[in-house]
Design a protein around this motif. Structure first.
Motif, PDB file in Angstrom:
ATOM      1  N   ILE A  88       0.879  -1.216   0.032  1.00 33.16           N
ATOM      2  CA  ILE A  88      -0.067  -0.121   0.096  1.00 33.16           C
ATOM      3  C   ILE A  88       0.960   1.305   0.170  1.00 33.16           C
ATOM      4  O   ILE A  88       1.742   1.509   1.031  1.00 33.16           O
ATOM      5  N   PRO A  89       0.804   2.176  -0.841  1.00 31.86           N
ATOM      6  CA  PRO A  89       1.546   3.467  -1.063  1.00 31.86           C
ATOM      7  C   PRO A  89       1.106   4.246  -0.148  1.00 31.86           C
ATOM      8  O   PRO A  89      -0.146   4.590  -0.599  1.00 31.86           O
ATOM      9  N   MET A  90       1.528   4.988   0.455  1.00 25.96           N
ATOM     10  CA  MET A  90       1.050   6.107   1.386  1.00 25.96           C
ATOM     11  C   MET A  90       1.517   7.348   0.758  1.00 25.96           C
ATOM     12  O   MET A  90       0.837   8.341   0.940  1.00 25.96           O
ATOM     13  N   SER A  91       2.709   7.602  -0.194  1.00 26.88           N
ATOM     14  CA  SER A  91       2.743   8.667  -0.699  1.00 26.88           C
ATOM     15  C   SER A  91       3.724   8.292  -1.924  1.00 26.88           C
ATOM     16  O   SER A  91       3.813   6.980  -2.060  1.00 26.88           O
ATOM     17  N   GLU A  92       4.109   9.227  -2.728  1.00 21.13           N
ATOM     18  CA  GLU A  92       5.023   8.399  -4.100  1.00 21.13           C
ATOM     19  C   GLU A  92       5.985   7.896  -3.528  1.00 21.13           C
ATOM     20  O   GLU A  92       6.497   6.962  -4.409  1.00 21.13           O
ATOM     21  N   ASP A  93       6.719   8.082  -2.608  1.00 18.22           N
ATOM     22  CA  ASP A  93       8.056   7.215  -2.189  1.00 18.22           C
ATOM     23  C   ASP A  93       7.948   6.490  -0.756  1.00 18.22           C
ATOM     24  O   ASP A  93       8.751   5.817  -0.395  1.00 18.22           O
ATOM     25  N   ASP A 153      -5.505  20.082  -6.921  1.00 24.04           N
ATOM     26  CA  ASP A 153      -4.088  20.420  -6.730  1.00 24.04           C
ATOM     27  C   ASP A 153      -3.888  22.098  -6.814  1.00 24.04           C
ATOM     28  O   ASP A 153      -3.320  22.591  -7.743  1.00 24.04           O
ATOM     29  N   ILE A 154      -4.406  22.696  -5.723  1.00 25.99           N
ATOM     30  CA  ILE A 154      -4.274  24.315  -5.659  1.00 25.99           C
ATOM     31  C   ILE A 154      -3.278  24.283  -4.358  1.00 25.99           C
ATOM     32  O   ILE A 154      -3.298  23.498  -3.557  1.00 25.99           O
ATOM     33  N   TYR A 155      -3.056  25.627  -4.090  1.00 20.50           N
ATOM     34  CA  TYR A 155      -2.080  25.910  -3.263  1.00 20.50           C
ATOM     35  C   TYR A 155      -2.357  25.440  -1.803  1.00 20.50           C
ATOM     36  O   TYR A 155      -1.453  24.669  -1.321  1.00 20.50           O
ATOM     37  N   PRO A 156      -3.267  25.987  -1.023  1.00 19.24           N
ATOM     38  CA  PRO A 156      -3.172  25.302   0.479  1.00 19.24           C
ATOM     39  C   PRO A 156      -3.492  23.944   0.578  1.00 19.24           C
ATOM     40  O   PRO A 156      -2.939  23.257   1.515  1.00 19.24           O
ATOM     41  N   LEU A 157      -3.953  23.115  -0.659  1.00 18.42           N
ATOM     42  CA  LEU A 157      -4.392  22.010  -0.276  1.00 18.42           C
ATOM     43  C   LEU A 157      -3.064  20.998  -0.619  1.00 18.42           C
ATOM     44  O   LEU A 157      -3.103  20.074   0.013  1.00 18.42           O
ATOM     45  N   ASN A 158      -2.279  21.340  -1.489  1.00 17.10           N
ATOM     46  CA  ASN A 158      -1.285  20.773  -2.027  1.00 17.10           C
ATOM     47  C   ASN A 158      -0.207  20.786  -0.835  1.00 17.10           C
ATOM     48  O   ASN A 158       0.980  20.152  -0.967  1.00 17.10           O
ATOM     49  N   LEU A 159      -0.205  21.634   0.248  1.00 15.95           N
ATOM     50  CA  LEU A 159       0.914  21.707   1.143  1.00 15.95           C
ATOM     51  C   LEU A 159       0.826  20.493   2.234  1.00 15.95           C
ATOM     52  O   LEU A 159       1.644  20.146   2.849  1.00 15.95           O
ATOM     53  N   VAL A 160      -0.621  20.058   2.437  1.00 18.10           N
ATOM     54  CA  VAL A 160      -0.529  18.996   3.255  1.00 18.10           C
ATOM     55  C   VAL A 160      -0.025  17.740   2.783  1.00 18.10           C
ATOM     56  O   VAL A 160       0.036  17.587   1.555  1.00 18.10           O
ATOM     57  N   ILE A 182      -1.251  12.095   4.876  1.00 21.34           N
ATOM     58  CA  ILE A 182      -2.380  12.630   5.501  1.00 21.34           C
ATOM     59  C   ILE A 182      -3.657  12.588   4.828  1.00 21.34           C
ATOM     60  O   ILE A 182      -4.689  12.263   5.097  1.00 21.34           O
ATOM     61  N   TRP A 183      -3.438  12.927   3.289  1.00 21.07           N
ATOM     62  CA  TRP A 183      -4.719  12.640   2.551  1.00 21.07           C
ATOM     63  C   TRP A 183      -5.021  11.280   2.281  1.00 21.07           C
ATOM     64  O   TRP A 183      -6.252  10.986   2.362  1.00 21.07           O
ATOM     65  N   MET A 184      -3.999  10.418   2.432  1.00 24.09           N
ATOM     66  CA  MET A 184      -4.477   9.057   2.129  1.00 24.09           C
ATOM     67  C   MET A 184      -5.007   8.628   3.534  1.00 24.09           C
ATOM     68  O   MET A 184      -6.149   7.836   3.167  1.00 24.09           O
ATOM     69  N   ILE A 185      -4.613   8.941   4.510  1.00 20.23           N
ATOM     70  CA  ILE A 185      -5.058   8.626   5.930  1.00 20.23           C
ATOM     71  C   ILE A 185      -6.692   9.167   5.922  1.00 20.23           C
ATOM     72  O   ILE A 185      -7.732   8.278   6.291  1.00 20.23           O
ATOM     73  N   LEU A 186      -6.839  10.313   5.677  1.00 16.20           N
ATOM     74  CA  LEU A 186      -8.141  10.998   5.398  1.00 16.20           C
ATOM     75  C   LEU A 186      -9.294  10.168   4.674  1.00 16.20           C
ATOM     76  O   LEU A 186     -10.220   9.986   4.873  1.00 16.20           O
ATOM     77  N   LYS A 187      -8.613   9.751   3.516  1.00 20.65           N
ATOM     78  CA  LYS A 187      -9.565   9.059   2.748  1.00 20.65           C
ATOM     79  C   LYS A 187      -9.763   7.789   3.250  1.00 20.65           C
ATOM     80  O   LYS A 187     -10.741   7.277   3.008  1.00 20.65           O
TER      81      LYS A 187
END
Lengths: 208, 335
Positions: free
Chosen positions: B98-103, B262-269, B273-278
């Motif tokens: 399971i990938p949690m982020s790109e790397d 993919d806009i400014y404040p959202l892609n700073l997270v 975290i996004w994966m966990i939220l989903k």
């Protein structure tokens, strides 16, 4: 390379041991478990030589579906009864058929083994990773172009055998109450309730 | 030789770094599940042990550890003990891809989705073995129900996965997520997402499809004879499987670690975290459904799986394939 050889021998020893246990184990349930172990270790060997797609498909199809059905059937058998009839005393009358089949298989194996070309370094994982396209893509390139006819034929044979199996077990049962969701949902008070004039001391017949 | 041990040590470290958070989150997720369940029914749920009852699961686990493990006299002992171990191991082993982020992924294999599918289809063994080895009628009935249920719903999950793979053109989980950069597959494949979600409920034996452990008919199904730590292992494995299904759903349909837009404040997270939220969002739906839906009858369950989901997902597969073919959108990426 040492680690690779260690893993190769580890999985192949488990595979050979468990396939021996499949035919020698006394309890049929244990045989099935060893068969599953055999499938898994052969799958691992596939992955080790780089045939990852085949290894995974082996796991999904054989371990995830076929062996479950095996286990299902074997669990339905009465184990205590088998022990009496198969292993203690009584002679089996399947012996001649079994012997003929196993001799045929042995001959076939000998023919295959005679024409076997041993390939160097088969256990190393670099054998199948020749180009940068993945194993799955390579398989797809061949299967859907050169071998499309055989692929379709195999599919049709599988479909036919599925229909045949369903047909064999299909029987019409009488007296079964079936639920029709459509009629249930589309009922309304006027169609669901029926008023009847009941004669005294006669009653009505409900549910025929 | 020393080099091997060094590599081995690093791998063990990585594995621990994956396993410990999963086990902790499984404990937390059990708490969340009970809490949501309680709130839907206008109860408080577990709220005594620790702040907001957060340590309730730990207390439960402690209780299970100190309970005596009872093995029935007529049980097949080896298989009986093996069953919860297999359930738990398989539930944890699947998390490797399971990938949690790109790397941030333990093992980035080419056939990741097949691996996930294979491991989740092996999950049925723990249940069958437990049910059969208990040598008692309720566990056995539960195990048989469960095996039939899981095998049938796997078929429709497999076809749904093929739907997604047609759009991606790769079996790698990372590629599947990255292919959703412009559009999450939940939008074009929404019907498939619904079918996947319901099949995941059935695959993990969650209500309304918890027939293997239907307490009104089968006591506790395949777990009836289990006690103490062995019961806890079944229970942990079950919740780890549910989390895994949520992770699979978020990778296949909700764009994995990608932000909503993919806009400014959202892609700073950070991506994990996004994966966990989903995953949590999907789990929240699981918990809600547990609270609000009554249990299916067994023949209705089988009818839903074979007569509705299977034909529907097959038709949708043909539609997806023809759409991609005629509009020339078939993936031609690097394989």
């Amino acid at each position: 390379m040492i680690a690779h050889s260690i893993f190769f021998y580890f999985f192949s020893v488990i595979a050979i041991f468990s396939s021996l246990m499949v035919i020698t184990s006394r309890s049929t349930i244990n045989s099935v478990f060893f068969l599953i172990l055999d499938f898994i270790s052969v799958g691992c060997l596939f992955i080790m030589v780089g045939a990852e797609f085949l290894g995974m498909i082996l796991l999904i199809v054989y371990v995830g579906a076929v062996a479950v059905l095996f286990l299902f059937v074997v669990m339905m058998l009465n184990v205590a009864e088998q022990k009496q009839s198969w292993f203690v005393g009584k002679k089996s009358n399947h012996l001649p058929t079994g012997l003929i089949v196993s001799i045929l298989i042995l001959l076939e194996l000998l023919v295959v083994a005679g024409g076997w070309k041993y390939k160097e370094n088969l256990m190393s994982s670099s054998t199948l990773i020749l180009s940068d396209i993945s194993n799955t893509h390579q398989l797809g390139l061949v299967m859907y172009t050169d071998y499309i006819l055989y692929f379709q034929l195999a599919g049709i044979i599988l479909l036919l055998s599925m229909i045949g199996a369903i047909l064999l077990t299909f029987r019409k049962r009488s007296g079964v109450k079936k639920q029709s969701y459509f009629t249930q949902i589309s009922r309304n008070p006027s169609s669901a309730i029926e008023l009847k004039e009941v004669e005294s001391n006669k009653g009505v017949i409900i549910d025929d | 030789m020393l080099e091997y041990f060094e590599i081995l040590g690093q791998e063990v470290y990585k594995v621990l770094f994956l396993l410990v958070p999963i086990l902790v989150s499984v404990a937390m997720i059990v708490w969340l599940d009970r809490r949501v369940w309680g709130l839907v029914q206008k109860r408080r749920g577990p709220n005594v042990v620790g702040p907001f009852g957060l340590f309730q699961t730990l207390a439960d686990a402690l209780k299970y550890i100190f309970k005596e493990i009872i093995i029935p006299a007529s049980a097949n002992k080896v298989v009986f003990i093996l069953a919860p171990i297999i359930t738990m191991t398989l539930a944890l082993v699947a998390w490797a891809v399971i990938p949690m982020s790109e790397d941030l992924v333990l093992s980035d294999i080419n056939v990741g989705i097949l691996y996930l599918f294979a491991v989740s289809s092996l999950g049925v063994y723990g249940i069958i073995m437990g049910g059969w080895a208990s040598n008692s009628k309720y566990p056995f009935l539960g195990a048989i129900r469960s095996a039939a249920q899981m095998v049938s719903y796997e078929v429709s999950i497999g076809i749904i996965i093929i739907n997604v793979l047609l759009c991606v053109g790769s079996l790698n989980l990372k590629d599947i997520v990255l292919a959703q950069k412009d559009l999450w597959y939940v939008i074009p494949l929404f019907p498939m997402f619904v079918v996947f979600f319901i099949s995941a409920l059935a695959e993990t034996n969650r209500p309304p499809f918890d027939l293997p452990e239907a307490e009104a008919e089968l006591v506790a199904g395949y777990q009836t004879e289990y006690s103490g730590m062995m019961y806890a292992m079944f229970w942990l494995g079950e919740y780890a499987n549910i989390l895994l299904m949520c992770a699979m759903g978020s990778i296949l349909f909700l764009g994995g670690w990608l932000p909503i837009i993919d806009i400014y404040p959202l892609n700073l997270v950070p991506a994990p975290i996004w994966m966990i939220l989903k995953i949590l969002f999907l789990f929240f739906l699981f918990a809600l459904i547990k609270a609000i839906v009554p249990r299916y009858r067994y023949d209705q369950l089988m009818r839903l799986g074979w007569k509705i989901f299977l034909p529907f997902s097959l038709i949708y597969l043909v539609l997806t394939a023809s759409f991609l073919f005629y509009f020339d959108k078939l993936p031609k990426g690097n394989f």
